[in-house]
Motif scaffolding. Structure first.
Motif: not given
Length: 476
Positions: A156-157, A342, A346, A351
């Motif tokens: 997940y970023a 977010q 990214h 991440h």
């Protein structure tokens, strides 16, 4: 690893090999002391005879570009000048951009240009000898085991859900921050959080209001992104909200423990700041970098917890509480800017490293973080008390401390005309590292003095160090 050599044809192979390895050494591609592959292995990789490789190595040894060590192999001897001449920056199309970066002064950059002294009052550095290294080592091993289960996929970023849940509990418990797991982005330190906010909220010509004096890195980050950075003066209550320009679309502040002066922003000033931001439509960046250590008075609410209109982005860091080299922090963002941040995260680095995320999750969940904070709180409280005693006694004629109730740095304002630059220079000669307040000003210096970080200096070292400073002041 294979040595990059291209063999063409089948004539004069030793000369080809001799020329290419020699050029690689002279250009700096092969570094001084680097070991070359054994002749048998290189011959196999290139599809030539071992005798050919041995002949090329012998020529290079004769040229004093290689040295053979019995039982170990052949090693590069780089000549004094190993780099080819490169084009100067003046001939490049982007020369004006490069000049902008070259002109930036970064006073907090490590390592210090003059090195560290025996008694170093460096700010932003916690006490490494009090860090629970054994517990952290166990957490890192846990992180390694967890990382092995990812099967090589990106993550997940915004950060691992388990870590964001742990951060939400920590921030809510310790600072009263109102947030959930989906409001948090894990970053590589607070620096990346500021960079991401600038990427998302600024464009060339945008106006950013920062505290004056203030955190130089934040000012430089925003300026590097093309913003027009305007310093807003601070007083005993913090950033003066009425002085914030109406065209500002971003406001950077350190309300819990003003950097570098150290005072806390008053409740009235916090309310005024929030009202000002609402009136002009600006986003506030609340940098809450070291509020975990509070020594007196009642805790103050974070700006984020007082925000009713989604205008405050809260930035926190574990580097100041744990170890700076860990480079991990977090950003709590309101809904309006969360998704753009977010996306920027990214695009920036996809991440933050998974091993350290898993390790920090366990470190928080197992209670190690709170134990470490309590332990350091006692240590820093003792160092702060010793500094207060010294500035109320031997140094009282020259400096006045700005009252502080949190953090692990303080500011000493000069009571009289003092050549601060000379004082710092003379202090270095007796192994005392002092740092000027003037380096935190963007414009004119209105209050000269010294900045004292007490996270990295031992309590017993404070008095002898400051007595040396007292002796220098008497001589001056």
């Amino acid at each position: 690893m294979e040595l990059h050599i291209l063999i063409e044809g089948d004539t004069d192979l030793a000369a080809q090999l001799h020329r290419q390895i020699g050029e690689a050494i002279r250009s700096g591609r092969l570094a001084d002391g680097q070991q070359l592959p054994p002749s048998r292995l290189l011959a196999q990789q290139l599809g030539i005879s071992r005798k050919t490789v041995s002949e090329a190595y012998a020529r290079l040894t004769y040229d004093k570009l290689l040295a053979g060590k019995t039982g170990k192999g052949s090693f590069v001897i780089a000549p004094q000048k190993t780099r080819l001449d490169k084009r100067s920056a003046d001939s490049l199309a982007g020369r004006t951009i490069l000049q902008k970066w070259n002109s930036m002064v970064t006073p907090l950059r490590q390592p210090l240009p003059h090195g560290k002294s025996r008694y170093e009052f460096l700010g932003g550095s916690p006490s490494p000898q009090h860090f629970p290294h054994d517990e952290w080592r166990r957490c890192m091993l846990h992180g390694l085991r967890m990382q092995q289960q990812t099967q090589g996929f990106y993550s997940y970023a915004e950060g691992l859900p388990a870590l964001r849940e742990a951060i939400a509990r920590h921030a809510s418990f310790s600072r009263g921050v109102v947030c959930g797991v989906h409001d948090i982005i894990v970053t590589n330190g607070a620096q990346q959080a500021l960079d991401l906010l600038g990427r998302v909220l600024l464009e060339p010509g945008s106006v950013v209001a920062v505290e004056e004096p203030g955190y130089p890195a934040a000012r430089l980050i925003f300026a590097s992104q093309g913003a027009r950075v305007i310093g807003v003066p601070v007083d005993a209550e913090g950033m003066i909200a009425d002085r914030i320009p109406s065209e500002a679309n971003l406001i950077y502040t350190t309300p819990a423990h003003q950097f570098p002066l150290g005072m806390a922003m008053s409740l009235a000033r916090r309310e005024a700041l929030l009202e000002k931001a609402k009136a002009i439509g600006a986003i506030i960046i609340e940098d809450d970098y070291d509020s975990a250590f509070r020594y007196e008075g009642r805790p103050t609410d974070s700006l984020q917890s007082m925000d009713r209109h989604g205008m405050v982005c809260y930035v926190g860091s574990f580097s100041k509480v744990m170890l700076p080299e860990l480079r991990i922090g977090y950003l709590i963002a309101p809904p309006a800017v969360l998704n753009p941040l977010q996306t920027a995260k990214h695009l920036s680095d996809w991440h933050t490293g998974l091993q350290i995320q898993h390790a920090l999750t366990k470190f928080i969940d197992d209670g190690y973080l709170q134990k470490h904070i309590r332990r350091c709180h006692q240590v820093y409280a003792g160092r702060r008390e010793k500094l207060l005693q010294m500035f109320a006694g031997p140094l009282a004629d020259w400096f006045e401390l700005v009252p502080i109730s949190a953090g692990f740095h303080l500011a000493a304002l000069a009571r009289r005309e003092i050549d601060i630059g000379l004082l710092i220079k003379l202090a270095r000669r007796v192994e005392v590292g002092l740092h000027p307040l003037r380096s935190f000003y963007h414009g004119d210096v209105t209050q000269d003095g010294l900045f004292f970080g007490y996270g990295a200096i031992e309590t017993l070292d404070i008095e002898p160090a400051l007595l040396r400073v007292r002796d220098i002041l008497l001589q001056m």
